[in-house]
Design a protein around this motif. Structure first.
Motif, PDB file in Angstrom:
ATOM      1  N   ASP A  38       0.823  -1.205   0.000  1.00  0.00           N
ATOM      2  CA  ASP A  38       0.000   0.000   0.000  1.00  0.00           C
ATOM      3  C   ASP A  38       0.861   1.262   0.000  1.00  0.00           C
ATOM      4  OD1 ASP A  38      -2.353  -1.402  -0.128  1.00  0.00           O
ATOM      5  OD2 ASP A  38      -2.760  -1.316   2.024  1.00  0.00           O
ATOM      6  N   LEU A  39       2.009   1.224   0.697  1.00  0.00           N
ATOM      7  CA  LEU A  39       2.928   2.362   0.648  1.00  0.00           C
ATOM      8  C   LEU A  39       3.502   2.527  -0.754  1.00  0.00           C
ATOM      9  CD1 LEU A  39       4.689   1.883   4.083  1.00  0.00           C
ATOM     10  CD2 LEU A  39       3.380   3.900   3.392  1.00  0.00           C
ATOM     11  N   ASP A  40       3.739   1.405  -1.433  1.00  0.00           N
ATOM     12  CA  ASP A  40       4.126   1.460  -2.852  1.00  0.00           C
ATOM     13  C   ASP A  40       3.178   2.337  -3.639  1.00  0.00           C
ATOM     14  OD1 ASP A  40       6.285  -0.210  -2.800  1.00  0.00           O
ATOM     15  OD2 ASP A  40       5.300  -1.882  -3.780  1.00  0.00           O
ATOM     16  N   ALA A  41       1.889   2.047  -3.463  1.00  0.00           N
ATOM     17  CA  ALA A  41       0.881   2.745  -4.241  1.00  0.00           C
ATOM     18  C   ALA A  41       0.919   4.241  -3.971  1.00  0.00           C
ATOM     19  CB  ALA A  41      -0.498   2.187  -3.919  1.00  0.00           C
ATOM     20  N   GLU A  42       1.135   4.589  -2.709  1.00  0.00           N
ATOM     21  CA  GLU A  42       1.128   6.001  -2.333  1.00  0.00           C
ATOM     22  C   GLU A  42       2.349   6.740  -2.865  1.00  0.00           C
ATOM     23  OE1 GLU A  42       0.945   8.628   1.791  1.00  0.00           O
ATOM     24  OE2 GLU A  42       0.266   6.552   1.764  1.00  0.00           O
ATOM     25  N   LEU A  43       3.517   6.098  -2.777  1.00  0.00           N
ATOM     26  CA  LEU A  43       4.764   6.793  -3.106  1.00  0.00           C
ATOM     27  C   LEU A  43       5.123   6.701  -4.587  1.00  0.00           C
ATOM     28  CD1 LEU A  43       6.919   5.738  -0.035  1.00  0.00           C
ATOM     29  CD2 LEU A  43       5.835   7.945  -0.431  1.00  0.00           C
ATOM     30  N   LEU A  44       4.699   5.634  -5.254  1.00  0.00           N
ATOM     31  CA  LEU A  44       5.162   5.397  -6.612  1.00  0.00           C
ATOM     32  C   LEU A  44       4.063   5.622  -7.650  1.00  0.00           C
ATOM     33  CD1 LEU A  44       7.346   2.226  -5.973  1.00  0.00           C
ATOM     34  CD2 LEU A  44       7.968   4.633  -5.782  1.00  0.00           C
ATOM     35  N   GLY A  45       3.029   6.363  -7.276  1.00  0.00           N
ATOM     36  CA  GLY A  45       1.946   6.648  -8.197  1.00  0.00           C
ATOM     37  C   GLY A  45       2.390   7.269  -9.510  1.00  0.00           C
ATOM     38  N   PRO A  46       3.273   8.290  -9.488  1.00  0.00           N
ATOM     39  CA  PRO A  46       3.711   8.882 -10.761  1.00  0.00           C
ATOM     40  C   PRO A  46       4.375   7.875 -11.690  1.00  0.00           C
ATOM     41  CG  PRO A  46       4.239  10.333  -8.940  1.00  0.00           C
ATOM     42  CD  PRO A  46       3.756   9.042  -8.331  1.00  0.00           C
ATOM     43  N   TYR A  47       5.160   6.939 -11.141  1.00  0.00           N
ATOM     44  CA  TYR A  47       5.773   5.899 -11.966  1.00  0.00           C
ATOM     45  C   TYR A  47       4.692   5.031 -12.608  1.00  0.00           C
ATOM     46  CZ  TYR A  47       6.941   0.986 -12.501  1.00  0.00           C
ATOM     47  OH  TYR A  47       6.993  -0.305 -12.945  1.00  0.00           O
ATOM     48  N   LEU A  48       3.706   4.623 -11.819  1.00  0.00           N
ATOM     49  CA  LEU A  48       2.656   3.768 -12.363  1.00  0.00           C
ATOM     50  C   LEU A  48       1.881   4.473 -13.458  1.00  0.00           C
ATOM     51  CD1 LEU A  48       1.214   1.886  -9.270  1.00  0.00           C
ATOM     52  CD2 LEU A  48       2.237   0.874 -11.307  1.00  0.00           C
ATOM     53  N   ASP A  49       1.617   5.744 -13.268  1.00  0.00           N
ATOM     54  CA  ASP A  49       0.920   6.493 -14.317  1.00  0.00           C
ATOM     55  C   ASP A  49       1.751   6.508 -15.599  1.00  0.00           C
ATOM     56  OD1 ASP A  49      -1.169   7.008 -12.617  1.00  0.00           O
ATOM     57  OD2 ASP A  49      -0.476   9.015 -12.069  1.00  0.00           O
ATOM     58  N   GLU A  50       3.060   6.662 -15.457  1.00  0.00           N
ATOM     59  CA  GLU A  50       3.938   6.710 -16.633  1.00  0.00           C
ATOM     60  C   GLU A  50       3.971   5.364 -17.347  1.00  0.00           C
ATOM     61  OE1 GLU A  50       8.555   7.900 -17.823  1.00  0.00           O
ATOM     62  OE2 GLU A  50       8.031   7.519 -15.731  1.00  0.00           O
ATOM     63  N   VAL A  51       4.120   4.290 -16.585  1.00  0.00           N
ATOM     64  CA  VAL A  51       4.272   2.985 -17.245  1.00  0.00           C
ATOM     65  C   VAL A  51       2.949   2.506 -17.837  1.00  0.00           C
ATOM     66  CG1 VAL A  51       3.909   1.483 -15.235  1.00  0.00           C
ATOM     67  CG2 VAL A  51       5.425   0.741 -17.050  1.00  0.00           C
ATOM     68  N   THR A  52       1.814   2.803 -17.187  1.00  0.00           N
ATOM     69  CA  THR A  52       0.544   2.381 -17.791  1.00  0.00           C
ATOM     70  C   THR A  52       0.208   3.222 -19.021  1.00  0.00           C
ATOM     71  OG1 THR A  52      -0.745   3.750 -16.245  1.00  0.00           O
ATOM     72  CG2 THR A  52      -0.397   1.423 -15.653  1.00  0.00           C
ATOM     73  N   ALA A  53       0.652   4.473 -19.049  1.00  0.00           N
ATOM     74  CA  ALA A  53       0.477   5.274 -20.266  1.00  0.00           C
ATOM     75  C   ALA A  53       1.277   4.667 -21.417  1.00  0.00           C
ATOM     76  CB  ALA A  53       0.907   6.718 -20.026  1.00  0.00           C
ATOM     77  N   TRP A  54       2.468   4.190 -21.103  1.00  0.00           N
ATOM     78  CA  TRP A  54       3.307   3.512 -22.102  1.00  0.00           C
ATOM     79  C   TRP A  54       2.631   2.230 -22.584  1.00  0.00           C
ATOM     80  CZ3 TRP A  54       6.130  -1.184 -21.385  1.00  0.00           C
ATOM     81  CH2 TRP A  54       7.085  -1.460 -22.376  1.00  0.00           C
ATOM     82  N   VAL A  55       2.075   1.466 -21.653  1.00  0.00           N
ATOM     83  CA  VAL A  55       1.354   0.248 -22.033  1.00  0.00           C
ATOM     84  C   VAL A  55       0.186   0.592 -22.958  1.00  0.00           C
ATOM     85  CG1 VAL A  55      -0.114  -1.616 -21.147  1.00  0.00           C
ATOM     86  CG2 VAL A  55       2.038  -1.061 -19.989  1.00  0.00           C
ATOM     87  N   ALA A  56      -0.538   1.647 -22.623  1.00  0.00           N
ATOM     88  CA  ALA A  56      -1.703   2.018 -23.424  1.00  0.00           C
ATOM     89  C   ALA A  56      -1.320   2.385 -24.855  1.00  0.00           C
ATOM     90  CB  ALA A  56      -2.435   3.177 -22.764  1.00  0.00           C
ATOM     91  N   ARG A  57      -0.138   2.964 -25.027  1.00  0.00           N
ATOM     92  CA  ARG A  57       0.295   3.322 -26.386  1.00  0.00           C
ATOM     93  C   ARG A  57       0.521   2.089 -27.253  1.00  0.00           C
ATOM     94  NH1 ARG A  57       3.243   7.328 -23.542  1.00  0.00           N
ATOM     95  NH2 ARG A  57       5.201   6.180 -23.674  1.00  0.00           N
ATOM     96  N   HIS A  58       0.855   0.975 -26.632  1.00  0.00           N
ATOM     97  CA  HIS A  58       1.114  -0.255 -27.381  1.00  0.00           C
ATOM     98  C   HIS A  58      -0.081  -1.212 -27.386  1.00  0.00           C
ATOM     99  CE1 HIS A  58       5.318   0.631 -28.145  1.00  0.00           C
ATOM    100  NE2 HIS A  58       5.490   0.927 -26.881  1.00  0.00           N
ATOM    101  N   ALA A  59      -1.063  -0.943 -26.545  1.00  0.00           N
ATOM    102  CA  ALA A  59      -2.223  -1.837 -26.433  1.00  0.00           C
ATOM    103  C   ALA A  59      -3.188  -1.614 -27.596  1.00  0.00           C
ATOM    104  CB  ALA A  59      -2.936  -1.578 -25.108  1.00  0.00           C
ATOM    105  N   PRO A  60      -4.038  -2.590 -27.868  1.00  0.00           N
ATOM    106  CA  PRO A  60      -5.066  -2.382 -28.898  1.00  0.00           C
ATOM    107  C   PRO A  60      -6.029  -1.282 -28.459  1.00  0.00           C
ATOM    108  CG  PRO A  60      -5.464  -4.426 -27.688  1.00  0.00           C
ATOM    109  CD  PRO A  60      -4.118  -3.936 -27.255  1.00  0.00           C
ATOM    110  N   ASP A  61      -6.641  -0.646 -29.415  1.00  0.00           N
ATOM    111  CA  ASP A  61      -7.603   0.420 -29.102  1.00  0.00           C
ATOM    112  C   ASP A  61      -8.815  -0.162 -28.377  1.00  0.00           C
ATOM    113  OD1 ASP A  61      -6.014   2.304 -30.343  1.00  0.00           O
ATOM    114  OD2 ASP A  61      -7.038   2.106 -32.278  1.00  0.00           O
ATOM    115  N   GLY A  62      -9.267   0.555 -27.353  1.00  0.00           N
ATOM    116  CA  GLY A  62     -10.485   0.171 -26.647  1.00  0.00           C
ATOM    117  C   GLY A  62     -10.466  -1.218 -26.059  1.00  0.00           C
ATOM    118  N   PRO A  63      -9.416  -1.591 -25.293  1.00  0.00           N
ATOM    119  CA  PRO A  63      -9.390  -2.947 -24.728  1.00  0.00           C
ATOM    120  C   PRO A  63     -10.599  -3.191 -23.828  1.00  0.00           C
ATOM    121  CG  PRO A  63      -7.778  -1.532 -23.647  1.00  0.00           C
ATOM    122  CD  PRO A  63      -8.290  -0.778 -24.820  1.00  0.00           C
ATOM    123  N   ARG A  64     -11.131  -4.388 -23.937  1.00  0.00           N
ATOM    124  CA  ARG A  64     -12.325  -4.732 -23.155  1.00  0.00           C
ATOM    125  C   ARG A  64     -11.986  -5.466 -21.866  1.00  0.00           C
ATOM    126  NH1 ARG A  64     -14.936  -7.625 -28.262  1.00  0.00           N
ATOM    127  NH2 ARG A  64     -12.766  -8.303 -28.212  1.00  0.00           N
TER     128      ARG A  64
END
Length: 296
Positions: A38-64
């Motif tokens: 849970d402390l991970d989530a609090e402190l490393l939120g900006p990293y997670l936002d960055e890496v999931t944005a990167w994932v979204a760029r490579h993911a198919p459009d509109g994943p279900r």
């Protein structure tokens, strides 16, 4: 570490990775691990936002449908739910208490209608979770007994054009200044070197395994993580993490270094982690975006 063996130093298993990066050598109660995640989530939120944005760029459009393989307390699950607001997110984990925390968090973030929990041991068999558009395996792939089998299972579960995102922590997190004002300078570097020699948190370059299973590597990237030292919970995070690995460091460090660690972990000493204001959280992750080709 080979693809088919695990260091005894961190066999706490894939189910406890969260975003994750806990390649440590200490088993403790689930509550202590949950606090750390849970402390991970609090402190490393900006990293997670960055890496999931990167994932979204490579993911198919509109994943279900998106799956978090080894969900822990749900840090990655919720990050994926935020990134893909129209997708259903499946949290897969072996631990029922961890999955209960995932669902509680989802309710708190008004994502309960899109997040479901599936209890499964990925060492035993692939769960029947249906077809996927995106799979997320953060610091979990190197923990399973047969990563190549799991990669093949994910490939089979993904729709054509679907994406597997694998994220691994490159080494243990760093918290301390070189000179602590007690003991010999360089304590953290010494335990990092000792842990590396012991095989902690080791992982292969997954490119070969991914390609052998039929994936195409869309991109491989290194992400740098650094939490704001002004955040009040940096000390709590460092304390929770070092408490987990303290006993496993016994055979790896000299007695004077272990004494300094115990001083840092004490609650009532002036230089304790909970009182210091010179701590940070630093590290790097390597990530692979692997796509199942369309038509295959």
């Amino acid at each position: 570490m080979t693809h088919h063996s695990r260091s005894h130093q961190h066999d706490h298993s894939h189910r406890h990775h969260d975003d994750g990066h806990h390649g440590d050598g200490h088993h403790d109660d689930g509550a202590g691990l949950a606090e750390l995640l849970d402390l991970d989530a609090e402190l490393l939120g900006p990293y997670l936002d960055e890496v999931t944005a990167w994932v979204a760029r490579h993911a198919p459009d509109g994943p279900r449908t998106v799956a978090d393989l080894g969900a822990g307390t749900g840090t990655g699950t919720l990050a994926l739910a935020r990134r893909f607001p129209k997708a259903d997110v499946v949290a897969v984990d072996k631990s029922a208490p961890m999955l209960e925390r995932v669902l509680a968090k989802a309710r708190g973030h008004e994502a309960a209608d899109r997040v479901r929990a599936v209890r499964a041991d990925l060492d035993v068999a692939w769960p029947g979770i249906g077809a996927l558009d995106v799979a997320w395996a953060a610091s979990s792939l190197h923990e399973v007994a047969d990563p190549d089998r799991l990669i093949r299972d994910v490939h089979a579960a993904l729709n054509p054009g679907g994406l597997l995102a694998v994220v691994e922590m490159d080494d243990l997190p760093r918290f301390l200044p070189d000179d602590l004002g007690l003991g010999r300078p360089g304590l953290e570097s010494r335990w990092h070197e000792a842990a590396a020699r012991a095989g902690w948190n080791s992982h292969p370059d997954w490119r070969t395994s991914l390609e052998r299973a039929g994936f195409q590597i869309a991109e491989q990237r290194v992400f740098t993580i650094e939490a704001d030292p002004a955040l009040p919970d940096v000390g709590r995070y460092a304390h929770a993490y070092l408490s987990r690995i303290r006993s496993a460091l016994d055979p790896l460090l000299a007695a004077d270094d272990l004494d300094v660690l115990d001083h840092l972990l004490a609650d009532d000493t002036p230089g304790s982690l909970l009182r210091r204001r010179d701590l940070t959280v630093r590290g790097t992750r390597t990530a692979w975006a692997a796509r199942r080709p369309s038509g295959r």
